[in-house]
Enzyme design. Structure first.
Site, PDB file in Angstrom:
ATOM      1  N   GLU A 154       0.846  -1.281  -0.208  1.00 18.12           N
ATOM      2  CA  GLU A 154       0.025  -0.093   0.098  1.00 18.12           C
ATOM      3  C   GLU A 154       0.846   1.310   0.138  1.00 18.12           C
ATOM      4  OE1 GLU A 154      -2.840   0.423  -0.800  1.00 18.12           O
ATOM      5  OE2 GLU A 154      -3.621  -1.826  -0.544  1.00 18.12           O
ATOM      6  N   TYR A 187      -6.103   6.158   4.881  1.00 19.10           N
ATOM      7  CA  TYR A 187      -6.239   5.216   3.937  1.00 19.10           C
ATOM      8  C   TYR A 187      -5.501   3.985   4.246  1.00 19.10           C
ATOM      9  CZ  TYR A 187      -5.770   2.522  -0.185  1.00 19.10           C
ATOM     10  OH  TYR A 187      -5.683   1.542  -0.974  1.00 19.10           O
ATOM     11  N   ASP A 192      -9.717   4.732  -1.931  1.00 21.39           N
ATOM     12  CA  ASP A 192      -8.366   5.183  -2.723  1.00 21.39           C
ATOM     13  C   ASP A 192      -9.112   5.896  -4.092  1.00 21.39           C
ATOM     14  OD1 ASP A 192      -9.029   3.262  -4.275  1.00 21.39           O
ATOM     15  OD2 ASP A 192      -7.255   2.437  -4.435  1.00 21.39           O
TER      16      ASP A 192
END
Length: 349
Positions: free
Chosen positions: A46, A129, A147
């Site tokens: 990520e 996030y 996202d």
């Protein structure tokens, strides 16, 4: 009208049938059987995927996990080694945050990532996030993972007219309304896959979309116009001088200060970067050492918040205080300096 349960069922069935095979992912069948993704690998992927495509990030992910297979391995590594391995991925603050987070997990949590969104959010350099993504994908927690792909899907499904970035709050609310306790990790990845492969920024493949019947953007005839975006502000421009000092087949490099743009990275020596250009006298006065500097061109580079023109000056010489590096070893430089070095050395044998 979106029927949330029917939409979820159709999208998860689509994901079950054709989920992307990604190096860091546990497939939907294994996930349903109770196999969970490694939080370290999810977190690392990520961070790498922020502002970077899957094809570009994947070789870096494989290199990192081969060299540092656990978060403890990464935490124990020297800063310079990690920064050099990161070179080419850009946005180098991510690499500094990566190390800070890895060391906090090693020091404060015994090498085990917290299994809640709140616990993950408390780690240094780990934003909302990423905390939501790791919590959902690695721990199957019902978090709202939003996202750019998910924002695009929501904006088209609901034909949201409010332009980004102001519309982000509403898009996040709409995405959150679709989250359930059932398969939250698979749900997050299904939305991401839909946005990446079907609901693309340009030329969306609406005929292949498993939830097209619910899409208000498609019903209106112009799904590709969503999400609406505010007019872009002109990107400022800066100017600088890069100095390429050679000693045989070696090039003089420096280590940039740990804070700020490209912090902690190897680099060519440069002048300050400023709005106005540099004349010859100023460029020579700012040189790191006295030498017979000669102009060898210039390069252009675009950062997120500004563009840059670097004049290139080259000289032969020797001096202390530099990191003398073979020309064959310059690939570890950030892209702006690798570009400048290649251009400035292009006419040398």
């Amino acid at each position: 009208m979106v029927n949330a349960e029917t939409l979820r069922a159709k999208l998860l069935a689509w994901y079950d049938a054709g989920a992307r095979d990604l190096a860091w992912r546990v497939g939907p069948a294994d996930n349903r059987a109770g196999v969970r993704a490694d939080p370290y690998r999810v977190w690392l992927s990520e961070v790498m995927l922020q502002q970077t495509t899957v094809p570009h990030a994947t070789p870096y992910f494989l290199k990192f996990t081969a060299r540092w297979p656990t978060v403890m391995d990464l935490a124990a590594e020297e800063d310079g080694e990690v920064m050099a391995a990161w070179a080419g991925l850009g946005y180098y603050a991510r690499a500094r945050n990566l190390l800070a987070c890895a060391r906090a997990v090693a020091r404060d949590h015994g090498g085990v990532f917290p299994n809640s969104e709140e616990g993950l959010r408390a780690l240094p350099g780990l934003g909302p996030y990423t905390a939501a993504a790791v919590s959902a994908i690695a721990f199957d927690r019902p978090t709202n993972v939003v996202d750019g792909n998910v924002e695009r899907v929501m904006s088209r499904l609901f034909a949201i007219e409010e332009a980004l970035p102001d519309g982000k709050t509403e898009l996040k609310r709409l995405a959150g309304a679709l989250v359930r306790d059932e398969r939250p990790g698979d749900w997050a990845q299904a939305l991401m896959d839909l946005g990446a492969t079907v609901c693309r920024p340009k030329s969306p493949l609406c005929d292949r979309c498993p939830v097209s019947e619910f899409c208000a953007g498609l019903a209106g005839g112009e799904p590709e116009t969503y999400p609406r975006k505010a007019a872009k502000v002109a990107r400022p421009h800066r100017n600088g001088v890069a100095y390429i000092l050679t000693r045989g087949h070696e090039v003089a490099l420096i280590r940039r200060p740990p804070k700020g743009l490209l912090g902690g990275m190897l680099a060519l020596p440069t002048s300050d970067w400023r709005a106005i250009g540099w004349d010859d006298q100023e460029a020579l006065a700012a040189a790191p050492v006295g030498a017979d500097w000669r102009a060898v061109g210039e390069v252009e580079h675009v950062f997120t918040h500004f563009s840059l023109t670097l004049r290139l000056l080259r000289a032969d010489g020797d001096a202390d205080g530099f990191i003398w590096t073979p020309r064959a070893g310059l690939d570890a430089l950030p892209s702006v300096f690798l570009k400048a070095a290649r251009a400035g050395l292009s006419n040398l044998l």
